[in-house]
Design an enzyme around this catalytic site. Structure first.
Site, PDB file in Angstrom:
ATOM      1  N   GLN A   1       5.459  10.192  -1.115  1.00  0.00           N
ATOM      2  CA  GLN A   1       4.284   9.067   0.102  1.00  0.00           C
ATOM      3  C   GLN A   1       2.956   8.638  -0.225  1.00  0.00           C
ATOM      4  O   GLN A   1       2.894   7.842   0.012  1.00  0.00           O
ATOM      5  CB  GLN A   1       4.132  10.302   1.532  1.00  0.00           C
ATOM      6  CG  GLN A   1       5.612  10.755   2.194  1.00  0.00           C
ATOM      7  CD  GLN A   1       5.397   9.225   3.716  1.00  0.00           C
ATOM      8  OE1 GLN A   1       5.328   8.049   2.956  1.00  0.00           O
ATOM      9  NE2 GLN A   1       5.071   9.722   4.423  1.00  0.00           N
TER      10      GLN A   1
ATOM     11  N   GLU B   1      -0.461   8.089   6.001  1.00  0.00           N
ATOM     12  CA  GLU B   1      -1.318   6.589   6.253  1.00  0.00           C
ATOM     13  C   GLU B   1      -2.458   6.882   5.147  1.00  0.00           C
ATOM     14  O   GLU B   1      -2.552   6.331   4.442  1.00  0.00           O
ATOM     15  CB  GLU B   1      -1.314   6.494   7.361  1.00  0.00           C
ATOM     16  CG  GLU B   1      -0.311   5.644   7.413  1.00  0.00           C
ATOM     17  CD  GLU B   1      -0.585   5.305   9.385  1.00  0.00           C
ATOM     18  OE1 GLU B   1      -1.039   4.031   9.763  1.00  0.00           O
ATOM     19  OE2 GLU B   1      -0.241   6.127  10.678  1.00  0.00           O
TER      20      GLU B   1
ATOM     21  N   ARG C   1       0.117  22.048   6.533  1.00  0.00           N
ATOM     22  CA  ARG C   1       1.653  22.294   5.140  1.00  0.00           C
ATOM     23  C   ARG C   1       2.496  21.281   5.199  1.00  0.00           C
ATOM     24  O   ARG C   1       3.179  20.502   5.987  1.00  0.00           O
ATOM     25  CB  ARG C   1       2.844  23.329   6.241  1.00  0.00           C
ATOM     26  CG  ARG C   1       3.777  23.917   5.783  1.00  0.00           C
ATOM     27  CD  ARG C   1       5.196  23.779   6.475  1.00  0.00           C
ATOM     28  NE  ARG C   1       3.999  25.450   7.510  1.00  0.00           N
ATOM     29  CZ  ARG C   1       4.434  26.450   6.424  1.00  0.00           C
ATOM     30  NH1 ARG C   1       4.368  27.031   5.556  1.00  0.00           N
ATOM     31  NH2 ARG C   1       3.874  27.599   7.853  1.00  0.00           N
TER      32      ARG C   1
ATOM     33  N   THR D   1       8.951  14.838  -1.586  1.00  0.00           N
ATOM     34  CA  THR D   1       8.942  13.113  -0.519  1.00  0.00           C
ATOM     35  C   THR D   1       7.155  13.339  -0.021  1.00  0.00           C
ATOM     36  O   THR D   1       6.676  12.159  -0.145  1.00  0.00           O
ATOM     37  CB  THR D   1       9.282  13.659   0.396  1.00  0.00           C
ATOM     38  OG1 THR D   1       9.095  14.601   1.449  1.00  0.00           O
ATOM     39  CG2 THR D   1      11.175  13.798   0.590  1.00  0.00           C
TER      40      THR D   1
END
Length: 714
Positions: free
Chosen positions: A614, A681, A604, A610
């Site tokens: 990322q 990451e 999810r 945002t």
């Protein structure tokens, strides 16, 4: 998996955005307790040896200088264990100013404290240090004879073997590729410099620190100074980027507290940009030797991925590249994944965005592209042929993968079916055009975390957790998690973080924060509902409405613990597909990334705005990894020649073309209640390989040594 409201996933603006753009957000170096003075570190200019003498007389006599601390007069600190979460996570196991032995250039040898920062800087230059220098070991090649094969890294195995890769590689019928891929030292360089402001009062220590781990700093300082944990208070409401460098506690953190204790005044120590190349970690140089074997139809029969990385004499840090990528990314019965470690007289390496996965995917995904060429096979078809339904290291099925969907959707958006497979065949007005792709992956980490929720009858809620926001959106997505759990608008929630007095939460590293702290919020909300007389299943009335009817403020704290590894039935990873277009002028072979498509499955997505940001940030950093970033050391002294952002190149707007990010798949039922995974990451993983593969497609030249600079394409 419970149903979530419309709040989750909504692309709302950052709740901390206004504070940041108006200057209202305060960072570690902006807190100024009364009586503040300044410290500047003096660093070793040699890489190995001993300090024979320190002459600080001139410095002590300079205007404004209060003290000069050296190993001869500094208070002794308890030794720290690198990677031990119970005592923080020290970047070095050597406390600053704890002896005369020099292990690397840049090691702290003195600390000057003065009334004003310029005074401290001038005095630091006046400190004279005489060394008895010894010959250092500075490179992987020089240290190779002393290589070891460590068993563990942060409690996890780093070596892996299954089947018989050597026999499969020796099969004369197999199609084989063998190559060595290398990465240079990369330095984090977040916008905010590392900084600590320390203040002692009544035997208690307060620090304002630029950190990814307020609890880690508290634990490290309490260990170093022999204090009860409740005697150390760490504050960090905002972080101006970290990329992993602020996940550990470095010498300046301890030195500032040491200096504040010695001079009995608050001390601020800001690490300069040049010093950040020596004293707060880096991604180490990495050598990866790859060997792949496949049958003629493209089925992998062997994977061998040998990694050699250096660490420091004062560190045990390892970047395990193969164990986190090649060991599990593709279905293959025969895999040999050795990890070698050598020690060099260079400052300690540390976590840098997707440590292991970012560097490891460069090797395996480049090698897979080379294998596709050798087989005359489409790179996506090769990957789909070897798609893994289980993690080969533990044989557990993946909980929610959707990687084939990422490939298909990415190929569709990118226009992959128009790709001419022949290198150098695609041009646009004399410019070479190359298309490359690679797989992205990152584990779905979730660690123990706690939260506090206080709900008032007016329908507002205060939520607290000792987590951190590196600028990546934690304030926002955790506010959304709380609003959803409480059944109130996000405007009614005030989320506070960055304070060690709040309920404990883990380091903001390993992409764990969203998965860990959101679950703590969900569990705390459930505790509130039980406290109010409702059940977890009874959601006919929101918690906020129950509190309003009760007419009193209600508060609860809860801790969310993930299941033990042995009890997990599934392996949770995020996966994705990276597609890159490059354009290269054959007369001046500078690589320009002109277009990018990234399709990710990350469970999810808590906030689409945002979340996309990322992934875009990771891609941009991956472009820098592929084309620009490289910290250069003087081979004679072990000191970095690269020491500023004028020399250390990172991508700017002109280096990056259009980036299209899309998410696919559903919430992950195995990771937590909301099914959300961290995404800080995964965006960088596979990115460097996608660029390198596109460069090969454009030019026919395979660059295996990052960064890909014009001289390597001439």
């Amino acid at each position: 998996m419970r149903e979530a409201g419309a709040i989750l996933g909504a692309p709302i603006d950052r709740v901390d955005g206004r504070l940041k753009v108006t200057g209202g957000a305060k960072y570690a170096a902006e807190f100024a307790p009364e009586g503040l003075v300044h410290a500047v570190a003096v660093q070793s200019t040699v890489a190995k040896g001993r300090v024979e003498a320190i002459d600080a007389a001139e410095a002590r006599a300079m205007p404004g200088v209060i003290a000069v601390l050296t190993h001869e007069n500094a208070p002794a600190l308890q030794k720290l264990k690198v990677g031990d979460p119970k005592s923080g996570h020290a970047g070095e196991d050597l406390p600053p100013l704890s002896g005369d032995e020099i292990h690397f250039a840049g090691q702290y040898v003195a600390l000057v404290v003065a009334e004003e920062l310029p005074q401290a800087r001038r005095a630091a230059y006046a400190v004279k240090v005489r060394y008895r220098e010894e010959k250092p070991v500075l490179t992987i090649e020089d240290a190779e004879p002393t290589a070891t094969y460590p068993k563990e890294n942060n409690g996890r195995p780093v070596q892996h073997r299954r089947g018989d890769a050597a026999a499969a590689l020796a099969d004369p019928a197999a199609v084989r590729v063998e190559a060595t891929y290398t990465l240079p030292v990369e330095t984090h360089n977040p916008m905010e410099l590392h900084a600590t402001t320390a203040h002692w009062s009544g035997g208690a220590l307060t620090v304002w620190d630029a950190t990814q781990a307020v609890i880690g700093v508290r634990n490290a300082l309490s260990t170093a100074f022999g204090l009860d944990k409740d005697k150390v208070h760490v504050i960090c409401p905002f972080v101006g980027g970290g990329f992993g460098s602020k996940g550990a506690q470095w010498p300046h953190v301890f030195a500032s507290a040491m200096a504040a204790k010695a001079v009995e005044r608050p001390v601020r120590l800001v690490v300069s940009r040049a010093q950040m190349f020596q004293s707060v970690g880096h991604r180490p140089p990495i050598v990866q030797k790859m060997a792949l074997a496949a049958s003629r139809d493209g089925r992998l029969t062997a994977i061998r991925h040998e990694t050699t990385t250096p660490t420091s004499p004062v560190s045990t840090f390892i970047e395990p590249c193969g164990r986190t990528t090649s060991a599990l990314l593709y279905a293959c019965e025969n895999a040999d994944i050795p990890q070698k470690l050598v020690r060099v007289n260079v400052a300690a390496p540390t976590f840098m965005r997707a440590p292991g996965e970012a560097s490891g995917t460069f090797a395996i995904e480049s090698a897979m592209d080379e294998l596709a060429v050798a087989l005359d096979m489409d790179p996506i078809a090769l990957r789909v042929k070897n798609h893994a339904d289980v993690n080969g290291t533990n044989q557990k099925p993946f909980s929610s993968k959707h990687l084939k969907e990422c490939y298909a959707r990415g190929a569709e958006k990118f226009g992959w079916d128009r790709r001419d497979r022949r290198p150098g065949s695609m041009t646009d007005g004399g410019t070479l055009v190359g298309w490359g792709m690679a797989t992205a992956l990152y584990p779905a980490n979730r660690w123990e975390a706690s939260a506090l929720i206080r709900v008032s009858p007016d329908g507002t809620a205060l939520v607290r957790a000792a987590t951190q926001d590196l600028g990546t959106g934690a304030y926002t997505v955790l506010t959304q998690a709380a609003a959803d759990a409480l059944g109130i608008p996000v405007e009614k929630v005030r989320f506070e973080l960055g304070d060690s007095s709040f309920p404990e939460a883990p380091v903001s590293g390993g992409s764990n924060t969203t998965a860990s702290v959101s679950e703590a919020i969900v569990q705390t909300a459930a505790a509130l509902r039980r406290q109010l007389g409702g059940s977890d299943a009874d959601t006919s009335m929101s918690i906020a409405e129950l509190v309003r009817r009760g007419g009193r403020t209600v508060e609860a704290t809860a801790t969310a613990k993930p299941p033990e590894e042995k009890d997990k039935k599934f392996d949770s990873h995020s996966f994705g597909a990276q597609f890159c277009e490059v354009r290269i002028d054959p007369l001046l072979p500078r690589v320009q990334v002109s277009r990018w498509v990234s399709v990710m499955n990350a469970g999810r997505v808590m906030n689409l705005k945002t979340g996309r940001s990322q992934i875009m940030g990771g891609i941009v950093m991956g472009i820098g990894m592929a084309l620009l970033e490289h910290t250069v050391y003087d081979p004679r002294t072990g000191r970095p020649v690269t020491a500023s952002l004028a020399d250390y190149l990172v991508p700017v707007n002109a280096d990056v073309g259009t980036i299209d990010v899309e998410f696919v798949g559903e919430p992950d039922p195995a990771i937590n209640t909301l099914g959300c995974r961290g995404i800080g990451e995964i965006g960088i993983t596979g990115a460097a390989a996608a660029v390198a593969n596109a460069v090969y497609h454009a030019t026919g030249k395979r660059v295996r040594d990052l960064p890909i600079t014009p001289d390597k394409l001439l």
